[in-house]
Design a protein around this motif. Structure first.
Motif, PDB file in Angstrom:
ATOM      1  N   LEU A   5     -22.177  39.646   0.026  1.00 55.36           N
ATOM      2  CA  LEU A   5     -22.707  40.407   1.152  1.00 55.36           C
ATOM      3  C   LEU A   5     -24.187  40.102   1.294  1.00 55.36           C
ATOM      4  O   LEU A   5     -24.956  40.224   0.341  1.00 55.36           O
ATOM      5  CB  LEU A   5     -22.520  41.907   0.922  1.00 55.36           C
ATOM      6  CG  LEU A   5     -23.189  42.826   1.962  1.00 55.36           C
ATOM      7  CD1 LEU A   5     -22.576  42.634   3.349  1.00 55.36           C
ATOM      8  CD2 LEU A   5     -23.103  44.282   1.535  1.00 55.36           C
ATOM      9  N   VAL A   6     -24.589  39.700   2.491  1.00 52.11           N
ATOM     10  CA  VAL A   6     -25.998  39.602   2.834  1.00 52.11           C
ATOM     11  C   VAL A   6     -26.321  40.871   3.621  1.00 52.11           C
ATOM     12  O   VAL A   6     -25.858  41.054   4.745  1.00 52.11           O
ATOM     13  CB  VAL A   6     -26.302  38.341   3.662  1.00 52.11           C
ATOM     14  CG1 VAL A   6     -27.795  38.256   3.962  1.00 52.11           C
ATOM     15  CG2 VAL A   6     -25.832  37.088   2.928  1.00 52.11           C
ATOM     16  N   HIS A  71     -18.965  40.807  -4.947  1.00 48.61           N
ATOM     17  CA  HIS A  71     -19.407  40.337  -6.263  1.00 48.61           C
ATOM     18  C   HIS A  71     -20.908  40.076  -6.294  1.00 48.61           C
ATOM     19  O   HIS A  71     -21.499  39.999  -7.377  1.00 48.61           O
ATOM     20  CB  HIS A  71     -18.672  39.048  -6.640  1.00 48.61           C
ATOM     21  CG  HIS A  71     -17.192  39.215  -6.703  1.00 48.61           C
ATOM     22  ND1 HIS A  71     -16.339  38.652  -5.786  1.00 48.61           N
ATOM     23  CD2 HIS A  71     -16.413  39.895  -7.576  1.00 48.61           C
ATOM     24  CE1 HIS A  71     -15.098  38.967  -6.088  1.00 48.61           C
ATOM     25  NE2 HIS A  71     -15.111  39.723  -7.162  1.00 48.61           N
ATOM     26  N   ALA A  72     -21.506  39.873  -5.144  1.00 48.20           N
ATOM     27  CA  ALA A  72     -22.945  39.616  -5.047  1.00 48.20           C
ATOM     28  C   ALA A  72     -23.478  40.260  -3.777  1.00 48.20           C
ATOM     29  O   ALA A  72     -22.797  40.269  -2.739  1.00 48.20           O
ATOM     30  CB  ALA A  72     -23.238  38.118  -5.036  1.00 48.20           C
ATOM     31  N   ILE A  73     -24.695  40.795  -3.871  1.00 49.73           N
ATOM     32  CA  ILE A  73     -25.358  41.401  -2.724  1.00 49.73           C
ATOM     33  C   ILE A  73     -26.776  40.841  -2.655  1.00 49.73           C
ATOM     34  O   ILE A  73     -27.541  40.915  -3.622  1.00 49.73           O
ATOM     35  CB  ILE A  73     -25.412  42.938  -2.830  1.00 49.73           C
ATOM     36  CG1 ILE A  73     -23.996  43.516  -2.952  1.00 49.73           C
ATOM     37  CG2 ILE A  73     -26.125  43.530  -1.620  1.00 49.73           C
ATOM     38  CD1 ILE A  73     -23.953  45.005  -3.234  1.00 49.73           C
ATOM     39  N   GLY A 106     -23.115  44.062 -13.791  1.00 49.59           N
ATOM     40  CA  GLY A 106     -22.698  42.679 -13.997  1.00 49.59           C
ATOM     41  C   GLY A 106     -22.521  41.870 -12.742  1.00 49.59           C
ATOM     42  O   GLY A 106     -22.182  40.679 -12.822  1.00 49.59           O
ATOM     43  N   LYS A 107     -22.747  42.465 -11.575  1.00 50.70           N
ATOM     44  CA  LYS A 107     -22.671  41.710 -10.326  1.00 50.70           C
ATOM     45  C   LYS A 107     -24.007  41.016 -10.065  1.00 50.70           C
ATOM     46  O   LYS A 107     -24.988  41.225 -10.773  1.00 50.70           O
ATOM     47  CB  LYS A 107     -22.283  42.631  -9.176  1.00 50.70           C
ATOM     48  CG  LYS A 107     -20.853  43.174  -9.325  1.00 50.70           C
ATOM     49  CD  LYS A 107     -20.408  43.987  -8.131  1.00 50.70           C
ATOM     50  CE  LYS A 107     -18.954  44.429  -8.295  1.00 50.70           C
ATOM     51  NZ  LYS A 107     -18.480  45.193  -7.115  1.00 50.70           N
ATOM     52  N   GLY A 188     -29.381  31.443  -1.190  1.00 49.76           N
ATOM     53  CA  GLY A 188     -27.998  31.843  -0.934  1.00 49.76           C
ATOM     54  C   GLY A 188     -27.012  30.975  -1.686  1.00 49.76           C
ATOM     55  O   GLY A 188     -26.014  31.457  -2.235  1.00 49.76           O
ATOM     56  N   GLU A 189     -27.291  29.671  -1.730  1.00 51.24           N
ATOM     57  CA  GLU A 189     -26.411  28.760  -2.455  1.00 51.24           C
ATOM     58  C   GLU A 189     -26.411  29.074  -3.953  1.00 51.24           C
ATOM     59  O   GLU A 189     -25.355  29.079  -4.606  1.00 51.24           O
ATOM     60  CB  GLU A 189     -26.853  27.321  -2.215  1.00 51.24           C
ATOM     61  CG  GLU A 189     -25.951  26.281  -2.864  1.00 51.24           C
ATOM     62  CD  GLU A 189     -26.334  24.855  -2.509  1.00 51.24           C
ATOM     63  OE1 GLU A 189     -25.650  23.924  -2.989  1.00 51.24           O
ATOM     64  OE2 GLU A 189     -27.322  24.665  -1.765  1.00 51.24           O
ATOM     65  N   LEU A 190     -27.592  29.361  -4.517  1.00 57.08           N
ATOM     66  CA  LEU A 190     -27.679  29.690  -5.939  1.00 57.08           C
ATOM     67  C   LEU A 190     -26.959  30.994  -6.257  1.00 57.08           C
ATOM     68  O   LEU A 190     -26.306  31.119  -7.301  1.00 57.08           O
ATOM     69  CB  LEU A 190     -29.142  29.767  -6.366  1.00 57.08           C
ATOM     70  CG  LEU A 190     -29.920  28.452  -6.334  1.00 57.08           C
ATOM     71  CD1 LEU A 190     -31.390  28.707  -6.649  1.00 57.08           C
ATOM     72  CD2 LEU A 190     -29.326  27.440  -7.305  1.00 57.08           C
ATOM     73  N   VAL A 191     -27.072  31.971  -5.366  1.00 59.14           N
ATOM     74  CA  VAL A 191     -26.349  33.235  -5.553  1.00 59.14           C
ATOM     75  C   VAL A 191     -24.846  32.970  -5.589  1.00 59.14           C
ATOM     76  O   VAL A 191     -24.126  33.473  -6.453  1.00 59.14           O
ATOM     77  CB  VAL A 191     -26.703  34.237  -4.436  1.00 59.14           C
ATOM     78  CG1 VAL A 191     -25.732  35.418  -4.435  1.00 59.14           C
ATOM     79  CG2 VAL A 191     -28.130  34.737  -4.605  1.00 59.14           C
ATOM     80  N   ALA A 192     -24.377  32.167  -4.635  1.00 58.65           N
ATOM     81  CA  ALA A 192     -22.940  31.872  -4.568  1.00 58.65           C
ATOM     82  C   ALA A 192     -22.480  31.135  -5.809  1.00 58.65           C
ATOM     83  O   ALA A 192     -21.433  31.479  -6.393  1.00 58.65           O
ATOM     84  CB  ALA A 192     -22.640  31.051  -3.327  1.00 58.65           C
ATOM     85  N   LYS A 193     -23.217  30.133  -6.233  1.00 59.75           N
ATOM     86  CA  LYS A 193     -22.818  29.373  -7.414  1.00 59.75           C
ATOM     87  C   LYS A 193     -22.777  30.255  -8.661  1.00 59.75           C
ATOM     88  O   LYS A 193     -21.896  30.122  -9.514  1.00 59.75           O
ATOM     89  CB  LYS A 193     -23.755  28.187  -7.623  1.00 59.75           C
ATOM     90  CG  LYS A 193     -23.534  27.067  -6.600  1.00 59.75           C
ATOM     91  CD  LYS A 193     -24.483  25.897  -6.832  1.00 59.75           C
ATOM     92  CE  LYS A 193     -24.171  24.756  -5.885  1.00 59.75           C
ATOM     93  NZ  LYS A 193     -25.088  23.609  -6.069  1.00 59.75           N
TER      94      LYS A 193
END
Length: 200
Positions: A5-6, A71-73, A106-107, A188-193
């Motif tokens: 989520l952004v 899983h990530a914000i 842990g997210k 954003g790419e690093l967050v996704a990876k």
């Protein structure tokens, strides 16, 4: 599969542009779901109109209940006197129930911002968001110097190790540059990876 989520607030569209770039990078980084949502406006409508806020934005308005499914914000907010905007703070202040249940533990979390001036508090604002995310129990992803554009001294650029950013000018006339947007995409790419490694 990693869901990201952004989540952003944007008065004049600068942070909105960065949010779209963060989402673009997150998709390139392998996230299966990337959603862009904004927090509710708290300024009275007439006041916002008089101040020429960008009230029409394509991202849907988030609810606190939405946050748990990701899983990530990645949180984006303009700077207000060296801290996050009151709109974002008011939204995050409603997450006590999720925090109490450990819903974020842990997210992955990250932050990005915009200021009017080069020294208008970007890093302090990012830290204000990051502190919130650390209280949530999240793993923080910044913007490392693998985004080399942030080291430029030949032009005005945003970006810091703590997150992507841009400079809007006092009248909002300066728009995010390609370097600024590249930083947002890279973060954003690093967050996704990171989320993919953690959650598949």
């Amino acid at each position: 599969m990693a869901k990201i989520l952004v989540l952003y607030y944007s008065s004049y569209g600068h942070v909105e542009q960065l949010a779209n770039a963060v989402a673009e990078g997150a998709r390139a980084g392998g996230a299966s779901v990337v959603d862009i949502k904004r927090v509710p406006e708290t300024v009275p409508e007439q006041v916002a109109k008089n101040a020429h806020f960008k009230l029409e934005q394509s991202a849907p308005v988030a609810t606190v209940a939405d946050l748990e499914q990701y899983h990530a914000i990645v949180v984006g907010t303009p700077t207000r006197y060296g801290r996050m905007s009151s709109q974002m703070a008011a939204f995050l202040d409603q997450t006590g129930g999720l925090w109490a249940r450990g819903a974020f533990n842990g997210k992955v979390g990250a932050a990005f911002t915009s200021t009017a001036t080069q020294h208008g508090g970007q890093e302090q604002t990012l830290f204000s968001v990051i502190a919130n995310l650390l209280h949530f129990g999240m793993i923080i992803v910044g913007l490392p110097y693998s985004h080399a554009g942030q080291m430029s001294v030949t032009e005005i650029v945003g970006g810091s190790p703590y997150g992507a950013s841009t400079i809007a000018a006092g009248d909002g006339s300066r728009q995010p540059t390609e370097i600024d947007l590249a930083g947002a995409r890279h973060q954003g790419e690093l967050v996704a990876k990171t989320a993919v490694r953690l959650f598949g």
